[in-house]
Design a protein around this motif. Structure first.
Motif, mmCIF file in Angstrom:
data_model
loop_
_atom_site.group_PDB
_atom_site.id
_atom_site.type_symbol
_atom_site.label_atom_id
_atom_site.label_comp_id
_atom_site.label_asym_id
_atom_site.label_seq_id
_atom_site.Cartn_x
_atom_site.Cartn_y
_atom_site.Cartn_z
ATOM 1 N N ARG A 37 0.822 -1.217 0.000
ATOM 2 C CA ARG A 37 0.000 0.000 0.000
ATOM 3 C C ARG A 37 0.855 1.266 0.000
ATOM 4 O O ARG A 37 0.522 2.254 -0.643
ATOM 5 C CB ARG A 37 -0.913 -0.001 1.234
ATOM 6 N N ARG A 38 1.978 1.240 0.708
ATOM 7 C CA ARG A 38 2.803 2.441 0.824
ATOM 8 C C ARG A 38 3.933 2.505 -0.208
ATOM 9 O O ARG A 38 4.601 3.532 -0.310
ATOM 10 C CB ARG A 38 3.413 2.525 2.226
ATOM 11 N N ASP A 81 2.378 7.812 1.860
ATOM 12 C CA ASP A 81 2.942 6.753 1.042
ATOM 13 C C ASP A 81 3.892 7.337 0.002
ATOM 14 O O ASP A 81 4.062 8.553 -0.102
ATOM 15 C CB ASP A 81 1.852 5.918 0.378
ATOM 16 N N ALA A 82 4.506 6.462 -0.771
ATOM 17 C CA ALA A 82 5.510 6.889 -1.739
ATOM 18 C C ALA A 82 4.928 7.849 -2.770
ATOM 19 O O ALA A 82 5.561 8.851 -3.142
ATOM 20 C CB ALA A 82 6.106 5.670 -2.438
ATOM 21 N N ALA A 93 4.456 13.062 -5.492
ATOM 22 C CA ALA A 93 3.614 14.106 -6.084
ATOM 23 C C ALA A 93 4.007 15.497 -5.608
ATOM 24 O O ALA A 93 4.013 16.452 -6.385
ATOM 25 C CB ALA A 93 2.139 13.831 -5.759
ATOM 26 N N GLN A 94 4.362 15.610 -4.319
ATOM 27 C CA GLN A 94 4.734 16.926 -3.802
ATOM 28 C C GLN A 94 6.238 17.142 -3.751
ATOM 29 O O GLN A 94 6.703 18.211 -3.370
ATOM 30 C CB GLN A 94 4.121 17.143 -2.422
ATOM 31 N N ARG A 95 7.011 16.099 -4.150
ATOM 32 C CA ARG A 95 8.473 16.167 -4.215
ATOM 33 C C ARG A 95 9.093 16.533 -2.857
ATOM 34 O O ARG A 95 10.156 17.126 -2.777
ATOM 35 C CB ARG A 95 8.944 17.155 -5.280
ATOM 36 N N LYS A 96 8.454 16.118 -1.794
ATOM 37 C CA LYS A 96 9.017 16.310 -0.463
ATOM 38 C C LYS A 96 8.379 15.316 0.486
ATOM 39 O O LYS A 96 7.277 14.806 0.245
ATOM 40 C CB LYS A 96 8.816 17.743 0.042
ATOM 41 N N GLY A 97 9.103 15.013 1.560
ATOM 42 C CA GLY A 97 8.598 14.062 2.532
ATOM 43 C C GLY A 97 9.600 13.877 3.643
ATOM 44 O O GLY A 97 10.587 14.611 3.752
ATOM 45 N N LEU A 100 10.832 8.726 1.757
ATOM 46 C CA LEU A 100 11.943 8.459 0.850
ATOM 47 C C LEU A 100 12.288 6.967 0.828
ATOM 48 O O LEU A 100 12.599 6.405 -0.226
ATOM 49 C CB LEU A 100 13.168 9.286 1.244
ATOM 50 N N SER A 101 12.186 6.335 1.994
ATOM 51 C CA SER A 101 12.484 4.902 2.063
ATOM 52 C C SER A 101 11.395 4.075 1.378
ATOM 53 O O SER A 101 11.684 3.079 0.712
ATOM 54 C CB SER A 101 12.657 4.475 3.518
ATOM 55 N N HIS A 102 10.135 4.470 1.536
ATOM 56 C CA HIS A 102 9.062 3.770 0.834
ATOM 57 C C HIS A 102 9.215 3.913 -0.677
ATOM 58 O O HIS A 102 9.022 2.939 -1.432
ATOM 59 C CB HIS A 102 7.702 4.320 1.268
ATOM 60 N N LEU A 103 9.566 5.106 -1.142
ATOM 61 C CA LEU A 103 9.741 5.318 -2.574
ATOM 62 C C LEU A 103 10.906 4.491 -3.108
ATOM 63 O O LEU A 103 10.782 3.822 -4.145
ATOM 64 C CB LEU A 103 9.969 6.805 -2.852
ATOM 65 N N ALA A 104 12.030 4.513 -2.401
ATOM 66 C CA ALA A 104 13.183 3.718 -2.831
ATOM 67 C C ALA A 104 12.853 2.230 -2.829
ATOM 68 O O ALA A 104 13.204 1.499 -3.765
ATOM 69 C CB ALA A 104 14.379 4.001 -1.932
ATOM 70 N N THR A 105 12.161 1.768 -1.801
ATOM 71 C CA THR A 105 11.787 0.350 -1.709
ATOM 72 C C THR A 105 10.895 -0.050 -2.876
ATOM 73 O O THR A 105 11.082 -1.103 -3.497
ATOM 74 C CB THR A 105 11.081 0.072 -0.371
ATOM 75 N N GLY A 106 9.905 0.790 -3.186
ATOM 76 C CA GLY A 106 9.009 0.490 -4.295
ATOM 77 C C GLY A 106 9.731 0.435 -5.633
ATOM 78 O O GLY A 106 9.459 -0.431 -6.464
ATOM 79 N N MET A 107 10.667 1.356 -5.846
ATOM 80 C CA MET A 107 11.416 1.377 -7.105
ATOM 81 C C MET A 107 12.341 0.166 -7.212
ATOM 82 O O MET A 107 12.483 -0.428 -8.279
ATOM 83 C CB MET A 107 12.200 2.682 -7.222
#
Length: 289
Positions: free
Chosen positions: A124-125, A173-174, A179-183, A188-195
């Motif tokens: 989900r994230r 979530d990632a 979408a807002q280019r900040k977090g 950042l870890s969720h986005l990296a994990t998903g990629m």
């Protein structure tokens, strides 16, 4: 193997809890605040205390995280959990070179794909949209090895998404951070994990603590941080902190690993009573050596 002089000794004090709008009759809770013994850190001592007083018991969950579970059946309007631990940590040492590790063909072999199946699926994230999937495909085409692609993902996330404390909450979530280019570090870890998973690289989300000062003075207590970073498998597990753009080292203390934040929240529970009015969190870290 690092020499003893390279290691740090950190004392972590983590206090968390809930406030309620009135008396709560009972609650059932789990705390994940007990660091793990592993190849790059050794837990010298640890304890978890609860107020109101309750009997606690420990177990390891499915992902190997130490859980302190407890029930409170006396009426209470606040719940406080205080964890204290002393951990010996080592400098970075598990990164491999971009030209090392398994090949792309190795990743899809059944013995690897089946072994790490749960850590290859989006959650989900960590799910991606079409734009991010296109970016992942481009990275895959430009990188000769999974390790090189993993490092490229971490660099991309750090360059494209600004670390802004308070920009999101724990329910983010990632895609929201993208979408807002900040977090925050969790985003950042969720986005990296998903990629990483979209590349076919097994990846897990790590929750723990970070001493904020690379040149920390021994004996000085500072306001620390609950922190998150990523690990991936490219022949062996390797870890990296995309928020700070550094390998995981002596300033990091790992507590839990899983697919995403929902697998490793520091404190969660259910209760019978009026709504919660907030959660307080304090982390103090002292370098002892």
């Amino acid at each position: 193997m690092s020499s003893p002089v390279d290691s740090w000794r950190l004392k972590i004090q983590h206090k968390s809890g809930f406030q309620y709008a009135g008396p709560v009759s009972s609650s059932y809770n789990e705390a994940r605040m007990w660091p793990r013994n592993d190849g790059r850190q050794a837990v010298l001592d640890a304890k978890v205390e609860v107020w109101p007083a309750a009997r606690t018991y420990k177990y390891e969950d499915y992902w190997g995280t130490v859980v302190t579970a407890f029930d409170v059946h006396a009426e209470h309007e606040t719940l406080t959990v205080a964890a204290s631990s002393t951990v010996e940590t080592l400098p970075p040492g598990d990164l491999i070179r971009d030209d090392e590790g398994v090949s792309w063909d190795d990743l899809v072999r059944p013995e690897n794909a089946d072994r790490w199946y749960e850590l290859l699926l989006p959650t989900r994230r960590t799910g991606l949209d079409a734009e991010l999937e296109s970016i992942v495909a481009d990275l895959r085409g430009r990188c000769a090895t999974p390790q090189a692609a993993a490092m490229a993902v971490c660099a991309f996330v750090r360059e494209e998404v600004a670390y802004v404390p308070g920009a999101t909450g724990v329910q983010s979530d990632a895609l929201h951070a993208w979408a807002q280019r900040k977090g925050v570090c969790q985003d950042l870890s969720h986005l990296a994990t998903g990629m990483l998973r979209a590349l076919g690289i097994p990846a897990r989300y790590v929750s723990g603590y970070l001493h904020p000062k690379p040149d920390a003075t021994i004996g000085e207590s500072v306001v620390g941080q609950s922190h998150a970073w990523v690990e991936w498998w490219a022949g062996r597990w390797t870890s990296y902190d995309p928020t700070n753009g550094v390998p995981v080292g002596e300033r990091h203390v790992a507590v839990g690993r899983g697919r995403e934040y929902d697998d490793v929240p520091p404190l969660k529970g259910i209760y019978a009573g009026p709504p919660s009015t907030g959660q307080a969190v304090e982390v103090t870290i002292t370098r002892l050596r």
